[in-house]
Design an enzyme around this catalytic site. Sequence first.
Site, PDB file in Angstrom:
ATOM      1  N   ARG A  75       1.607   1.901  -3.526  1.00  0.00           N
ATOM      2  CA  ARG A  75       0.454   2.454  -4.269  1.00  0.00           C
ATOM      3  C   ARG A  75       0.176   3.898  -3.854  1.00  0.00           C
ATOM      4  NH1 ARG A  75      -4.206  -1.638  -3.781  1.00  0.00           N
ATOM      5  NH2 ARG A  75      -5.234  -0.153  -5.173  1.00  0.00           N
TER       6      ARG A  75
ATOM      7  N   THR B 177     -14.562  -0.233 -15.766  1.00  0.00           N
ATOM      8  CA  THR B 177     -14.628  -1.322 -14.787  1.00  0.00           C
ATOM      9  C   THR B 177     -14.939  -2.627 -15.498  1.00  0.00           C
ATOM     10  OG1 THR B 177     -15.688  -2.152 -12.761  1.00  0.00           O
ATOM     11  CG2 THR B 177     -17.070  -0.845 -14.237  1.00  0.00           C
TER      12      THR B 177
ATOM     13  N   HIS C 235     -14.788   1.688  -1.868  1.00  0.00           N
ATOM     14  CA  HIS C 235     -13.791   0.774  -1.298  1.00  0.00           C
ATOM     15  C   HIS C 235     -12.749   1.476  -0.448  1.00  0.00           C
ATOM     16  CE1 HIS C 235     -14.845  -1.881  -5.005  1.00  0.00           C
ATOM     17  NE2 HIS C 235     -15.710  -2.047  -4.027  1.00  0.00           N
TER      18      HIS C 235
ATOM     19  N   TYR D 231       0.828  -1.224   0.000  1.00  0.00           N
ATOM     20  CA  TYR D 231       0.000   0.000   0.000  1.00  0.00           C
ATOM     21  C   TYR D 231       0.850   1.258   0.000  1.00  0.00           C
ATOM     22  CZ  TYR D 231      -4.290  -2.517  -0.083  1.00  0.00           C
ATOM     23  OH  TYR D 231      -5.317  -3.313  -0.530  1.00  0.00           O
TER      24      TYR D 231
HETATM   25  C1  BV8 Z   1     -18.274  -8.280   0.021  1.00  0.00           C
HETATM   26  C2  BV8 Z   1      -9.947  -2.102  -2.594  1.00  0.00           C
HETATM   27  C3  BV8 Z   1     -19.408  -9.732   1.501  1.00  0.00           C
HETATM   28  C4  BV8 Z   1      -8.707  -2.904  -2.508  1.00  0.00           C
HETATM   29  C5  BV8 Z   1     -11.394  -3.539  -3.873  1.00  0.00           C
HETATM   30  C6  BV8 Z   1     -21.369 -11.486  -4.575  1.00  0.00           C
HETATM   31  C7  BV8 Z   1     -21.808 -10.597  -3.605  1.00  0.00           C
HETATM   32  C8  BV8 Z   1     -20.934 -10.090  -2.653  1.00  0.00           C
HETATM   33  C9  BV8 Z   1     -19.569 -10.440  -2.675  1.00  0.00           C
HETATM   34  C10 BV8 Z   1     -19.132 -11.303  -3.636  1.00  0.00           C
HETATM   35  C11 BV8 Z   1     -20.014 -11.823  -4.581  1.00  0.00           C
HETATM   36  N1  BV8 Z   1     -19.300 -12.631  -5.385  1.00  0.00           N
HETATM   37  C12 BV8 Z   1     -17.997 -12.625  -5.006  1.00  0.00           C
HETATM   38  C13 BV8 Z   1     -17.876 -11.854  -3.926  1.00  0.00           C
HETATM   39  C14 BV8 Z   1     -16.618 -11.607  -3.220  1.00  0.00           C
HETATM   40  C15 BV8 Z   1     -15.868 -10.388  -3.746  1.00  0.00           C
HETATM   41  C16 BV8 Z   1     -15.842 -10.294  -5.235  1.00  0.00           C
HETATM   42  O1  BV8 Z   1     -16.605  -9.552  -5.832  1.00  0.00           O
HETATM   43  N2  BV8 Z   1     -14.946 -11.052  -5.833  1.00  0.00           N
HETATM   44  C17 BV8 Z   1     -14.817 -10.991  -7.270  1.00  0.00           C
HETATM   45  C18 BV8 Z   1     -13.337 -10.922  -7.640  1.00  0.00           C
HETATM   46  C19 BV8 Z   1     -15.520 -12.207  -7.834  1.00  0.00           C
HETATM   47  N3  BV8 Z   1     -16.441  -9.180  -3.202  1.00  0.00           N
HETATM   48  C20 BV8 Z   1     -16.029  -8.776  -2.011  1.00  0.00           C
HETATM   49  O2  BV8 Z   1     -15.251  -9.397  -1.323  1.00  0.00           O
HETATM   50  C21 BV8 Z   1     -16.618  -7.471  -1.495  1.00  0.00           C
HETATM   51  N4  BV8 Z   1     -17.098  -7.714  -0.187  1.00  0.00           N
HETATM   52  O3  BV8 Z   1     -19.225  -8.116  -0.645  1.00  0.00           O
HETATM   53  O4  BV8 Z   1     -18.198  -9.111   1.088  1.00  0.00           O
HETATM   54  C22 BV8 Z   1     -19.577  -9.356   2.913  1.00  0.00           C
HETATM   55  C23 BV8 Z   1     -20.725  -8.669   3.270  1.00  0.00           C
HETATM   56  C24 BV8 Z   1     -20.896  -8.335   4.588  1.00  0.00           C
HETATM   57  C25 BV8 Z   1     -19.935  -8.690   5.547  1.00  0.00           C
HETATM   58  C26 BV8 Z   1     -18.781  -9.367   5.161  1.00  0.00           C
HETATM   59  C27 BV8 Z   1     -18.593  -9.710   3.829  1.00  0.00           C
HETATM   60  C28 BV8 Z   1     -15.546  -6.400  -1.389  1.00  0.00           C
HETATM   61  C29 BV8 Z   1     -15.025  -6.038  -2.725  1.00  0.00           C
HETATM   62  C30 BV8 Z   1     -14.069  -4.851  -2.593  1.00  0.00           C
HETATM   63  C31 BV8 Z   1     -12.662  -5.318  -2.791  1.00  0.00           C
HETATM   64  N5  BV8 Z   1     -11.753  -4.165  -2.800  1.00  0.00           N
HETATM   65  N6  BV8 Z   1     -10.636  -2.458  -3.822  1.00  0.00           N
HETATM   66  C32 BV8 Z   1      -7.570  -2.191  -3.164  1.00  0.00           C
HETATM   67  O5  BV8 Z   1      -7.783  -1.380  -4.109  1.00  0.00           O
HETATM   68  O6  BV8 Z   1      -6.429  -2.462  -2.752  1.00  0.00           O
HETATM   69  S1  BV8 Z   1     -11.979  -3.996  -5.371  1.00  0.00           S
HETATM   70  C33 BV8 Z   1     -10.801  -3.716  -6.552  1.00  0.00           C
HETATM   71  O7  BV8 Z   1     -11.360  -4.246  -7.752  1.00  0.00           O
HETATM   72  C34 BV8 Z   1     -10.534  -2.262  -6.887  1.00  0.00           C
HETATM   73  O8  BV8 Z   1     -11.267  -1.336  -6.127  1.00  0.00           O
HETATM   74  C35 BV8 Z   1     -11.008  -2.167  -8.333  1.00  0.00           C
HETATM   75  O9  BV8 Z   1     -11.486  -0.934  -8.684  1.00  0.00           O
HETATM   76  C36 BV8 Z   1     -12.084  -3.170  -8.250  1.00  0.00           C
HETATM   77  C37 BV8 Z   1     -12.833  -3.631  -9.420  1.00  0.00           C
HETATM   78  O10 BV8 Z   1     -11.994  -3.808 -10.443  1.00  0.00           O
HETATM   79  P1  BV8 Z   1     -12.109  -2.748 -11.631  1.00  0.00           P
HETATM   80  O11 BV8 Z   1     -12.184  -1.383 -11.050  1.00  0.00           O
HETATM   81  O12 BV8 Z   1     -13.212  -3.150 -12.512  1.00  0.00           O
HETATM   82  O13 BV8 Z   1     -10.694  -2.916 -12.264  1.00  0.00           O
HETATM   83  P2  BV8 Z   1     -10.256  -4.056 -13.255  1.00  0.00           P
HETATM   84  O14 BV8 Z   1      -8.773  -4.010 -13.332  1.00  0.00           O
HETATM   85  O15 BV8 Z   1     -10.939  -5.341 -12.910  1.00  0.00           O
HETATM   86  O16 BV8 Z   1     -10.869  -3.596 -14.660  1.00  0.00           O
HETATM   87  C38 BV8 Z   1     -10.415  -2.409 -15.270  1.00  0.00           C
HETATM   88  C39 BV8 Z   1     -11.336  -2.185 -16.432  1.00  0.00           C
HETATM   89  O17 BV8 Z   1     -10.973  -0.965 -17.067  1.00  0.00           O
HETATM   90  C40 BV8 Z   1     -11.257  -3.262 -17.497  1.00  0.00           C
HETATM   91  O18 BV8 Z   1     -12.564  -3.569 -17.949  1.00  0.00           O
HETATM   92  C41 BV8 Z   1     -10.465  -2.592 -18.629  1.00  0.00           C
HETATM   93  O19 BV8 Z   1     -10.874  -3.055 -19.905  1.00  0.00           O
HETATM   94  C42 BV8 Z   1     -10.862  -1.155 -18.452  1.00  0.00           C
HETATM   95  N7  BV8 Z   1      -9.890  -0.164 -18.921  1.00  0.00           N
HETATM   96  C43 BV8 Z   1      -8.539  -0.222 -18.860  1.00  0.00           C
HETATM   97  N8  BV8 Z   1      -8.011   0.925 -19.355  1.00  0.00           N
HETATM   98  C44 BV8 Z   1      -9.062   1.716 -19.704  1.00  0.00           C
HETATM   99  C45 BV8 Z   1     -10.263   1.034 -19.432  1.00  0.00           C
HETATM  100  N9  BV8 Z   1     -11.481   1.552 -19.680  1.00  0.00           N
HETATM  101  C46 BV8 Z   1     -11.517   2.793 -20.224  1.00  0.00           C
HETATM  102  N10 BV8 Z   1     -10.413   3.519 -20.512  1.00  0.00           N
HETATM  103  C47 BV8 Z   1      -9.187   3.016 -20.263  1.00  0.00           C
HETATM  104  N11 BV8 Z   1      -8.091   3.762 -20.564  1.00  0.00           N
END
Ligand code: BV8
Length: 292
Positions: free
Chosen positions: A94, A238, A146, A91
């Site tokens: 970052r 996203t 987040h 962190y």
């Molecule tokens: C929770 C902080 C429950 C960390 C982050 C269903 C319901 C609830 C939870 C889940 C569920 N299914 C699965 C889960 C678990 C999990 C989850 O979603 N897992 C995924 C991987 C399947 N979710 C969780 O754990 C969440 N918690 O719901 O827990 C709960 C409830 C109550 C009590 C206890 C527990 C918490 C999720 C938060 C995690 N923390 N960030 C840090 O940053 O260090 S998320 C992390 O991913 C970042 O914040 C990031 O922003 C985020 C999402 O990713 P994206 O932003 O989309 O980034 P990514 O790289 O994936 O994509 C980039 C995109 O940009 C691409 O599409 C690319 O093509 C595009 N791009 C690139 N360049 C450009 C562009 N577009 C335009 N222009 C450009 N130039």
Amino acid sequence: MFLSSIRVFNSIGSPNIRFQMAIRQSSDTAKFREYLNAAKEVVILSGAGISAESGIPTFRGAGGFWRKYQASSLATPEAFHTSPSLVWEFYHYRREVAAKAQPNAGHLAIADYEKRNGADKKVTVITQNVDGLHKRAGTNNLIELHGNLYKTRCTKCKEVLINTDSPICEALANRGAPDANIVGSEIPIYSLPHCKKPHCGGLLRPHIVWFGEGLDSNVLEQAGNAMAGCDVCLVVGTSSVVYPAAMFAPQAAQRGAIVAEFNIEPTPATPDFHFYFEGPCGTTLPGVLSAN
Ligand code: BV8
Ligand code: ZN
């Protein structure tokens, strides 16, 4: 142009008939701007892609690694419990990268749009990002789903503080290099940031929502209200794979809001949306959000 096979929407955009037929996803800027101009409430939902052009690696692209770790494997309470020093080096790295980065044309277009339209529309930015660039670009009505790289939370008394110190503590000075050959971290835990409150002294952690942790209930409620009320939603940079944020825009489209996606490639959610503007959002957003 991008083909998708989902619902047909009537002229005011509410899903009244479901045809399973291929329809042309629109990338008609003039048409989208008509919806945008008529909207009373607009939400812009952003992800890591909006910061890519500021030089901040996205999560799931090639830049999603730090040393030999997938970034998302370090963004967990388990990783912090196992090695708080390693997670703090990640962190710290970052914080330093984001502090040196500048908001790009995409961030600025959003902030400018809010400034010009905020008087007669409710404009809300909901971001998954923790880099603080929307705020630095001038966005006011901002919901950080987040957390934020420049906030800490005490693991003992739970106090949340803003901390922009660089480095956040002496022990992290010149640490956090992303070099894949560096294994582990030998920073002793007592040298990591600790709470300065009298009688506390707890170990500080980034005030960031890690995978497997729930989002702050107030933040969720604010985001839920903004999504429930919006007429138009822009989904920017996203991959729409992280929940619960990934559900927000498809749910809005389901209830009849007009949703436009801005990405360099289609995502699993693209077929749910009315508009898809392909390209780097630093280019596509200014074109769509600019003054008439
Ligand atoms: C929770 C902080 C429950 C960390 C982050 C269903 C319901 C609830 C939870 C889940 C569920 N299914 C699965 C889960 C678990 C999990 C989850 O979603 N897992 C995924 C991987 C399947 N979710 C969780 O754990 C969440 N918690 O719901 O827990 C709960 C409830 C109550 C009590 C206890 C527990 C918490 C999720 C938060 C995690 N923390 N960030 C840090 O940053 O260090 S998320 C992390 O991913 C970042 O914040 C990031 O922003 C985020 C999402 O990713 P994206 O932003 O989309 O980034 P990514 O790289 O994936 O994509 C980039 C995109 O940009 C691409 O599409 C690319 O093509 C595009 N791009 C690139 N360049 C450009 C562009 N577009 C335009 N222009 C450009 N130039
Ligand atoms: Zn404390």
